[in-house]
Design an enzyme around this catalytic site. Structure first.
Site, mmCIF file in Angstrom:
data_model
loop_
_atom_site.group_PDB
_atom_site.id
_atom_site.type_symbol
_atom_site.label_atom_id
_atom_site.label_comp_id
_atom_site.label_asym_id
_atom_site.label_seq_id
_atom_site.Cartn_x
_atom_site.Cartn_y
_atom_site.Cartn_z
ATOM 1 N N SER A 3 16.094 -32.855 18.204
ATOM 2 C CA SER A 3 16.210 -32.239 16.872
ATOM 3 C C SER A 3 16.917 -33.131 15.867
ATOM 4 O O SER A 3 17.062 -32.740 14.707
ATOM 5 C CB SER A 3 16.968 -30.907 16.980
ATOM 6 O OG SER A 3 18.294 -31.130 17.458
ATOM 7 N N GLU A 26 50.515 -16.131 -7.732
ATOM 8 C CA GLU A 26 51.386 -15.578 -8.772
ATOM 9 C C GLU A 26 52.715 -16.326 -8.847
ATOM 10 O O GLU A 26 53.224 -16.605 -9.943
ATOM 11 C CB GLU A 26 51.671 -14.095 -8.498
ATOM 12 C CG GLU A 26 50.423 -13.225 -8.419
ATOM 13 C CD GLU A 26 49.922 -13.058 -6.991
ATOM 14 O OE1 GLU A 26 49.567 -11.924 -6.619
ATOM 15 O OE2 GLU A 26 49.877 -14.073 -6.254
ATOM 16 N N ALA A 72 13.135 -28.055 16.387
ATOM 17 C CA ALA A 72 13.230 -29.142 17.370
ATOM 18 C C ALA A 72 11.868 -29.363 18.001
ATOM 19 O O ALA A 72 11.007 -28.476 17.994
ATOM 20 C CB ALA A 72 14.257 -28.802 18.453
ATOM 21 N N GLU A 103 25.913 -21.746 14.251
ATOM 22 C CA GLU A 103 25.000 -22.889 14.364
ATOM 23 C C GLU A 103 24.523 -22.925 15.809
ATOM 24 O O GLU A 103 25.145 -23.560 16.661
ATOM 25 C CB GLU A 103 25.701 -24.195 13.995
ATOM 26 C CG GLU A 103 26.164 -24.287 12.558
ATOM 27 C CD GLU A 103 26.655 -25.687 12.190
ATOM 28 O OE1 GLU A 103 26.075 -26.666 12.707
ATOM 29 O OE2 GLU A 103 27.616 -25.786 11.413
#
Length: 361
Positions: free
Chosen positions: A171, A55, A165, A293
């Site tokens: 992986s 604002e 994986a 994760e």
């Protein structure tokens, strides 16, 4: 109640708010557009905590043209003194005629008080225009204010047969470069990224934002019940990483503190971290959005305890076999009524991979 012009101007305000997607934490993302005589007199967004709110930025551009104008705000203006002065008072001083607000501020310090101040000053106030977009933009802030915990977003990369994986732990990389870069967008918008000690020991990840320009890095959080993390781990190269543990091993705690980390001892149940209690602690750290994760065991624990709000899965066009590691380790069901229900919110190709975004019901 709202015209097509109202929708157009609020859409612009929401797009301005999105410019703060990676920078405003722990504050909400807010945009503002000021319109007078059918023309935009000023606009702005909240850029960063401690800096002027949307604002104020818009009013500074509009100047005297704000008098008698209509203001489009994606979030109710603040009415309290915090890091900045109340925006509701600034709008009143500017003598605006009307304020259209996408959604009420869920912060208990505001929660209707800003709109009430405007109304008491004779300003016409309408609330609810494109509110779902505004809420989605600040889903983490809303969660922290209403549920006292962050919005938890979990990211998984897997093959088409649901494997993350090989059986030997390898992986990197199942998904393509485009998907990996896309994943960094979710790191960038998160206040913190969480993983477990298994992932740290196996992959030694940085969990930092790369490939995307951002003014800050998310806080890194490690779940490590026995403090097995080496002080040389790449994830400890940031500033003040949080390591949640159940052990009071003074030697290990001292070594990790010297490395710049912040070990925090939590009560345990059978040697495991109380994840629900952890969420409340993260709210105290002003974590709005948390990205998980982690490996399949820790990820599954979050899901079993009902702590995951949003699930992002990248599926790569590969098959890597039954003996590879699966996405999750959830308990066997005896009836389909026990299944976990989600709603798919978005489905698209990212490079050669499929990205599925869904939310738990």
């Amino acid at each position: 109640m709202f015209s097509s012009d109202d929708h157009a101007y609020m859409s612009q305000a929401l797009q301005l708010a999105e410019k703060g997607l990676y920078s405003t934490s722990p504050n909400p993302r807010v945009g503002c557009v000021i319109v007078r005589d059918g023309k935009i007199a000023g606009s702005g967004w909240h850029v960063q905590t401690g800096q002027p709110h949307a604002e104020i930025n818009a009013l500074n551009i509009a100047g005297g043209a704000a008098q008698g104008a209509t203001v489009y705000l994606t979030l109710e203006p603040c009415s309290h003194y915090g890091r900045t002065h109340p925006c509701a008072e600034a709008l009143i001083r500017a003598k605006v005629a009307k304020v259209i607000i996408a959604m009420q501020d869920p912060n208990p310090l505001v929660a209707g008080k800003g709109a009430s101040l405007l109304k008491q000053s004779g300003i016409n106030v309408l609330v609810g225009l494109m509110g779902e977009w505004a809420k989605d933009l600040n889903v983490g802030f809303v969660s922290r204010m209403t549920n006292n915990r962050p919005w938890v977003r979990m990211k998984i990369a897997a093959s088409l047969d649901g494997k993350t994986a090989l059986n030997n732990g390898v992986s990197q990389w199942i998904t393509g470069e485009a998907a990996r870069h896309d994943g960094h967008r979710f790191r960038a918008r998160s206040c913190a990224v969480l993983t477990g000690i298994g992932t740290v020991l196996e992959d030694d990840p940085q969990l930092s934002v790369r490939f995307i320009e951002t003014s800050r890095q998310p806080l890194r959080i490690i779940i490590d019940s026995q403090l097995k993390i080496p002080t040389t781990a790449k994830v400890l190269r940031g500033e003040g990483e949080l390591i949640f543990t159940t052990t009071d091993n003074k030697e290990r705690i001292s070594a990790l503190k010297e490395a710049g980390a912040r070990p925090i001892i939590l009560p345990s149940e059978k040697g495991k971290i109380d994840l629900a209690g952890l969420m409340q602690i993260l709210a105290d750290f002003e974590i709005n959005e948390l990205l998980v994760e982690a490996g399949n065991r820790l990820s599954s624990a979050f899901i079993r305890e009902g702590l995951v709000d949003e699930l992002i899965i990248y599926l790569a066009p590969h098959l890597i076999g039954n003996r590879a590691m699966g996405m999750l380790q959830l308990p066997e069901l005896t009836d389909l009524s026990e299944k976990y229900n989600l709603k798919i919110k978005d489905l698209r190709m990212v490079g050669e991979d499929i990205r599925i975004m869904s939310r738990f019901l």
